[in-house]
Motif scaffolding. Structure first.
Motif, PDB file in Angstrom:
ATOM      1  N   ALA A   1       2.829  46.375 -28.318  1.00  0.00           N
ATOM      2  CA  ALA A   1       3.214  44.988 -28.057  1.00  0.00           C
ATOM      3  C   ALA A   1       1.995  44.070 -27.991  1.00  0.00           C
ATOM      4  O   ALA A   1       2.136  42.856 -27.870  1.00  0.00           O
ATOM      5  CB  ALA A   1       4.007  44.905 -26.758  1.00  0.00           C
ATOM      6  N   GLY A   2       0.802  44.646 -28.066  1.00  0.00           N
ATOM      7  CA  GLY A   2      -0.414  43.847 -28.063  1.00  0.00           C
ATOM      8  C   GLY A   2      -0.851  43.364 -26.701  1.00  0.00           C
ATOM      9  O   GLY A   2      -1.611  42.409 -26.595  1.00  0.00           O
ATOM     10  N   LEU A   3      -0.388  44.031 -25.643  1.00  0.00           N
ATOM     11  CA  LEU A   3      -0.710  43.605 -24.284  1.00  0.00           C
ATOM     12  C   LEU A   3      -1.908  44.333 -23.689  1.00  0.00           C
ATOM     13  O   LEU A   3      -2.577  43.800 -22.806  1.00  0.00           O
ATOM     14  CB  LEU A   3       0.509  43.810 -23.375  1.00  0.00           C
ATOM     15  N   ILE A   4      -2.154  45.543 -24.149  1.00  0.00           N
ATOM     16  CA  ILE A   4      -3.290  46.330 -23.671  1.00  0.00           C
ATOM     17  C   ILE A   4      -3.988  46.967 -24.866  1.00  0.00           C
ATOM     18  O   ILE A   4      -3.440  47.010 -25.968  1.00  0.00           O
ATOM     19  CB  ILE A   4      -2.872  47.429 -22.656  1.00  0.00           C
ATOM     20  N   ASP A   5      -5.176  47.484 -24.600  1.00  0.00           N
ATOM     21  CA  ASP A   5      -5.885  48.253 -25.615  1.00  0.00           C
ATOM     22  C   ASP A   5      -6.503  49.454 -24.908  1.00  0.00           C
ATOM     23  O   ASP A   5      -6.482  49.540 -23.673  1.00  0.00           O
ATOM     24  CB  ASP A   5      -6.946  47.419 -26.309  1.00  0.00           C
ATOM     25  N   CYS A   6      -7.044  50.365 -25.683  1.00  0.00           N
ATOM     26  CA  CYS A   6      -7.588  51.576 -25.079  1.00  0.00           C
ATOM     27  C   CYS A   6      -8.724  52.135 -25.922  1.00  0.00           C
ATOM     28  O   CYS A   6      -8.938  51.721 -27.062  1.00  0.00           O
ATOM     29  CB  CYS A   6      -6.507  52.626 -24.906  1.00  0.00           C
ATOM     30  N   GLU A   7      -9.412  53.107 -25.306  1.00  0.00           N
ATOM     31  CA  GLU A   7     -10.500  53.805 -25.983  1.00  0.00           C
ATOM     32  C   GLU A   7     -10.568  55.220 -25.431  1.00  0.00           C
ATOM     33  O   GLU A   7     -10.502  55.421 -24.221  1.00  0.00           O
ATOM     34  CB  GLU A   7     -11.819  53.073 -25.698  1.00  0.00           C
ATOM     35  N   ARG A   8     -10.692  56.182 -26.326  1.00  0.00           N
ATOM     36  CA  ARG A   8     -10.858  57.572 -25.910  1.00  0.00           C
ATOM     37  C   ARG A   8     -12.321  57.819 -25.594  1.00  0.00           C
ATOM     38  O   ARG A   8     -13.210  57.467 -26.359  1.00  0.00           O
ATOM     39  CB  ARG A   8     -10.392  58.535 -26.993  1.00  0.00           C
TER      40      ARG A   8
ATOM     41  N   MET B   1       0.752  40.513 -31.767  1.00  0.00           N
ATOM     42  CA  MET B   1       1.602  39.355 -31.666  1.00  0.00           C
ATOM     43  C   MET B   1       1.029  38.279 -32.562  1.00  0.00           C
ATOM     44  O   MET B   1      -0.129  37.945 -32.489  1.00  0.00           O
ATOM     45  CB  MET B   1       1.655  38.866 -30.226  1.00  0.00           C
ATOM     46  N   SER B   2       1.838  37.718 -33.400  1.00  0.00           N
ATOM     47  CA  SER B   2       1.409  36.652 -34.291  1.00  0.00           C
ATOM     48  C   SER B   2       1.482  35.316 -33.558  1.00  0.00           C
ATOM     49  O   SER B   2       2.462  35.021 -32.904  1.00  0.00           O
ATOM     50  CB  SER B   2       2.344  36.639 -35.498  1.00  0.00           C
ATOM     51  N   ASN B   3       0.430  34.526 -33.668  1.00  0.00           N
ATOM     52  CA  ASN B   3       0.473  33.216 -33.022  1.00  0.00           C
ATOM     53  C   ASN B   3       0.131  32.117 -34.010  1.00  0.00           C
ATOM     54  O   ASN B   3      -0.257  31.045 -33.615  1.00  0.00           O
ATOM     55  CB  ASN B   3      -0.462  33.174 -31.810  1.00  0.00           C
ATOM     56  N   HIS B   4       0.320  32.370 -35.295  1.00  0.00           N
ATOM     57  CA  HIS B   4      -0.096  31.417 -36.301  1.00  0.00           C
ATOM     58  C   HIS B   4       0.697  30.124 -36.273  1.00  0.00           C
ATOM     59  O   HIS B   4       0.199  29.115 -36.733  1.00  0.00           O
ATOM     60  CB  HIS B   4      -0.081  32.036 -37.700  1.00  0.00           C
ATOM     61  N   GLU B   5       1.902  30.090 -35.730  1.00  0.00           N
ATOM     62  CA  GLU B   5       2.675  28.865 -35.700  1.00  0.00           C
ATOM     63  C   GLU B   5       3.038  28.440 -34.281  1.00  0.00           C
ATOM     64  O   GLU B   5       3.564  27.357 -34.091  1.00  0.00           O
ATOM     65  CB  GLU B   5       3.949  29.024 -36.520  1.00  0.00           C
ATOM     66  N   LEU B   6       2.809  29.261 -33.303  1.00  0.00           N
ATOM     67  CA  LEU B   6       3.159  28.918 -31.931  1.00  0.00           C
ATOM     68  C   LEU B   6       2.099  28.029 -31.318  1.00  0.00           C
ATOM     69  O   LEU B   6       0.921  28.240 -31.530  1.00  0.00           O
ATOM     70  CB  LEU B   6       3.286  30.184 -31.081  1.00  0.00           C
ATOM     71  N   LYS B   7       2.519  27.037 -30.565  1.00  0.00           N
ATOM     72  CA  LYS B   7       1.585  26.213 -29.795  1.00  0.00           C
ATOM     73  C   LYS B   7       1.668  26.684 -28.349  1.00  0.00           C
ATOM     74  O   LYS B   7       2.740  26.824 -27.805  1.00  0.00           O
ATOM     75  CB  LYS B   7       1.968  24.733 -29.855  1.00  0.00           C
ATOM     76  N   ILE B   8       0.531  26.912 -27.745  1.00  0.00           N
ATOM     77  CA  ILE B   8       0.466  27.395 -26.371  1.00  0.00           C
ATOM     78  C   ILE B   8      -0.228  26.360 -25.518  1.00  0.00           C
ATOM     79  O   ILE B   8      -1.198  25.758 -25.937  1.00  0.00           O
ATOM     80  CB  ILE B   8      -0.322  28.719 -26.304  1.00  0.00           C
ATOM     81  N   LEU B   9       0.265  26.197 -24.307  1.00  0.00           N
ATOM     82  CA  LEU B   9      -0.402  25.343 -23.342  1.00  0.00           C
ATOM     83  C   LEU B   9      -1.342  26.194 -22.527  1.00  0.00           C
ATOM     84  O   LEU B   9      -0.994  27.305 -22.142  1.00  0.00           O
ATOM     85  CB  LEU B   9       0.624  24.679 -22.416  1.00  0.00           C
ATOM     86  N   ASP B  10      -2.535  25.666 -22.261  1.00  0.00           N
ATOM     87  CA  ASP B  10      -3.423  26.433 -21.403  1.00  0.00           C
ATOM     88  C   ASP B  10      -2.992  26.250 -19.953  1.00  0.00           C
ATOM     89  O   ASP B  10      -2.007  25.570 -19.668  1.00  0.00           O
ATOM     90  CB  ASP B  10      -4.889  26.061 -21.637  1.00  0.00           C
ATOM     91  N   ARG B  11      -3.720  26.837 -19.021  1.00  0.00           N
ATOM     92  CA  ARG B  11      -3.309  26.813 -17.624  1.00  0.00           C
ATOM     93  C   ARG B  11      -3.314  25.418 -17.024  1.00  0.00           C
ATOM     94  O   ARG B  11      -2.698  25.176 -16.014  1.00  0.00           O
ATOM     95  CB  ARG B  11      -4.200  27.752 -16.822  1.00  0.00           C
TER      96      ARG B  11
ATOM     97  N   GLN C   1       8.729  34.157 -35.156  1.00  0.00           N
ATOM     98  CA  GLN C   1       8.134  33.864 -33.852  1.00  0.00           C
ATOM     99  C   GLN C   1       8.903  34.569 -32.741  1.00  0.00           C
ATOM    100  O   GLN C   1       8.312  35.173 -31.843  1.00  0.00           O
ATOM    101  CB  GLN C   1       8.135  32.357 -33.585  1.00  0.00           C
ATOM    102  N   ALA C   2      10.221  34.476 -32.814  1.00  0.00           N
ATOM    103  CA  ALA C   2      11.058  35.103 -31.792  1.00  0.00           C
ATOM    104  C   ALA C   2      10.877  36.618 -31.798  1.00  0.00           C
ATOM    105  O   ALA C   2      10.798  37.242 -30.733  1.00  0.00           O
ATOM    106  CB  ALA C   2      12.526  34.738 -32.015  1.00  0.00           C
ATOM    107  N   ALA C   3      10.776  37.211 -32.970  1.00  0.00           N
ATOM    108  CA  ALA C   3      10.590  38.664 -33.062  1.00  0.00           C
ATOM    109  C   ALA C   3       9.256  39.086 -32.462  1.00  0.00           C
ATOM    110  O   ALA C   3       9.174  40.080 -31.738  1.00  0.00           O
ATOM    111  CB  ALA C   3      10.700  39.120 -34.518  1.00  0.00           C
ATOM    112  N   ASP C   4       8.187  38.325 -32.741  1.00  0.00           N
ATOM    113  CA  ASP C   4       6.863  38.641 -32.187  1.00  0.00           C
ATOM    114  C   ASP C   4       6.862  38.554 -30.666  1.00  0.00           C
ATOM    115  O   ASP C   4       6.363  39.437 -29.980  1.00  0.00           O
ATOM    116  CB  ASP C   4       5.798  37.703 -32.755  1.00  0.00           C
ATOM    117  N   LEU C   5       7.408  37.474 -30.138  1.00  0.00           N
ATOM    118  CA  LEU C   5       7.445  37.300 -28.684  1.00  0.00           C
ATOM    119  C   LEU C   5       8.351  38.326 -28.014  1.00  0.00           C
ATOM    120  O   LEU C   5       8.050  38.820 -26.933  1.00  0.00           O
ATOM    121  CB  LEU C   5       7.897  35.880 -28.335  1.00  0.00           C
ATOM    122  N   ALA C   6       9.459  38.647 -28.663  1.00  0.00           N
ATOM    123  CA  ALA C   6      10.407  39.601 -28.082  1.00  0.00           C
ATOM    124  C   ALA C   6       9.769  40.967 -27.867  1.00  0.00           C
ATOM    125  O   ALA C   6      10.068  41.638 -26.869  1.00  0.00           O
ATOM    126  CB  ALA C   6      11.646  39.724 -28.968  1.00  0.00           C
TER     127      ALA C   6
END
Length: 120
Positions: free
Chosen positions: A87-94, A1-11, A30-35
């Motif tokens: 989608a960049g939500l998880i990662d894995c290792e064999r 997911m690209s976040n180079h232009e998105l501003k995020i609020l922390d918790r 941005q919309a395509a990355d988030l989608a």
């Protein structure tokens, strides 16, 4: 997911790296990355997989422990996990014969921050 232009609020509602939903209309990229991420989360099986992974003590789980929880074949579970990875939500290792999965907290924080709307 690209976040180079998105501003995020922390918790806490403080500005982190990118702007959230209320800041400005999204650009196409941005919309395509988030989608991709939201689409991956839009399936009940994938939501359950995410929940099983994130709630696991130690933060990672073997695919061999995920598959029996579903009335689906192992290749179908692997396909769902692949979509979550893409989608960049998880990662894995064999590790030997098995693959271990874990959540990428920063990706979930970006989604949560994007959806956070500051109190006005």
């Amino acid at each position: 997911m690209s976040n180079h232009e998105l501003k995020i609020l922390d918790r806490n509602g403080d500005t982190a790296c990118c702007e959230g939903l209320a800041a400005a209309p999204l650009k196409d990229e941005q919309a395509a990355d988030l989608a991709k991420a939201f689409k991956a989360l839009g399936d009940p099986v994938r939501l359950r997989l995410m929940s099983m992974i994130v709630s696991r003590e130690g933060g990672e789980v073997c695919v061999c422990e995920l598959t029996p929880a579903f009335d689906l074949s192992q290749p179908t579970i692997s396909h769902h996990l692949k979509l979550l990875r893409q989608a960049g939500l998880i990662d894995c290792e064999r590790r030997g014969t098995w693959v271990y999965y874990w959540i990428l907290p920063a990706a979930l924080d970006r989604l949560a921050g994007f959806l956070a709307v500051p109190q006005r």
